[in-house]
Design a protein around this motif. Structure first.
Motif, PDB file in Angstrom:
ATOM      1  N   ASN A 114       0.814  -1.208   0.000  1.00 27.37           N
ATOM      2  CA  ASN A 114       0.000   0.000   0.000  1.00 27.37           C
ATOM      3  C   ASN A 114       0.854   1.268   0.000  1.00 27.37           C
ATOM      4  N   GLU A 130       3.349   1.942   1.945  1.00 27.20           N
ATOM      5  CA  GLU A 130       3.714   2.346   3.304  1.00 27.20           C
ATOM      6  C   GLU A 130       4.842   1.475   3.832  1.00 27.20           C
ATOM      7  N   THR A 131       5.649   2.047   4.702  1.00 23.03           N
ATOM      8  CA  THR A 131       6.810   1.325   5.242  1.00 23.03           C
ATOM      9  C   THR A 131       6.491   0.534   6.510  1.00 23.03           C
ATOM     10  N   LYS A 132       5.350   0.741   7.107  1.00 25.96           N
ATOM     11  CA  LYS A 132       5.058   0.103   8.404  1.00 25.96           C
ATOM     12  C   LYS A 132       4.654  -1.355   8.290  1.00 25.96           C
TER      13      LYS A 132
END
Length: 201
Positions: free
Chosen positions: A32, A34-36
């Motif tokens: 998505n 995103e890095t998390k």
């Protein structure tokens, strides 16, 4: 079309494909965008099939095919081009193995589905796994099942699109490498026709 022109065409085709595969693999590492979520991505992403198999491994046959389509070290149509054609043929085998690796990993990834969480909880209560893998109906044709994965958001679509790109390009690369293997061997045995074309012009 002579063997030299064919080699150049194949090489110039493989190069952007390799770059696209590397970008697709990198995007898969950030679900998505995103890095998390990097701690919870499918194992096939870590196998780096797009980054290595259809990416970096493909740069060698691509560059060799482009060079085989250029002038030889001792002039057009002589030993120089034959040697480059031979190197191109051998590197095409290397590229074919890399593309086959990408196809195999991508196909497995599409069959297993993404790693996701069935609820929006985190920590110990989160249920991460390949939850779309054990369904009676394939999640690829059952779009409603994509909503079962709550985290990362839109992971099913992200997974399907990017791995489909890798699968399709990997298959095309395999075909082009097989073609270049034959073309390269023909170039070694029969030489390059471009000198003849030039004289006729």
């Amino acid at each position: 079309m002579c063997t030299g022109k064919c080699s150049r065409f194949v090489g110039l085709s493989l190069l952007p494909m390799a770059l696209i595969c590397m970008i697709a693999n990198l995007l898969l590492m950030f679900p998505n965008g995103e890095t998390k979520w990097t701690d919870h991505i499918a194992v096939q992403v870590w196998l780096m099939a797009g980054l290595l198999g259809s990416g970096l491994f493909m740069l060698c046959p691509s560059c060799n095919a482009i060079r085989a389509g250029g002038k030889g070290c001792c002039g057009e149509g002589c030993c120089g081009n034959r040697c480059r054609m031979l190197r191109s043929a051998f590197s095409s085998i290397f590229g074919g193995l890399g593309s086959f690796y990408c196809v195999a990993v991508s196909g497995t990834a599409l069959a297993d589905g993404p790693m996701c969480n069935l609820n929006e909880l985190s920590g110990k209560e989160a249920k991460w796994g390949y939850h779309l893998k054990g369904l009676n109906e394939s999640y690829l044709t059952n779009k409603a099942s994509w909503n079962d994965c709550k985290q990362p958001p839109n992971i099913a679509l992200w997974h399907i699109v990017l791995f489909s790109i890798l699968l399709g390009i990997g298959a095309l690369q395999f075909v082009l490498c097989a073609f270049q293997l034959i073309n390269g061997l023909l170039g070694v045995m029969c030489g390059d026709c471009r000198k003849k074309d030039k004289n006729e012009g």
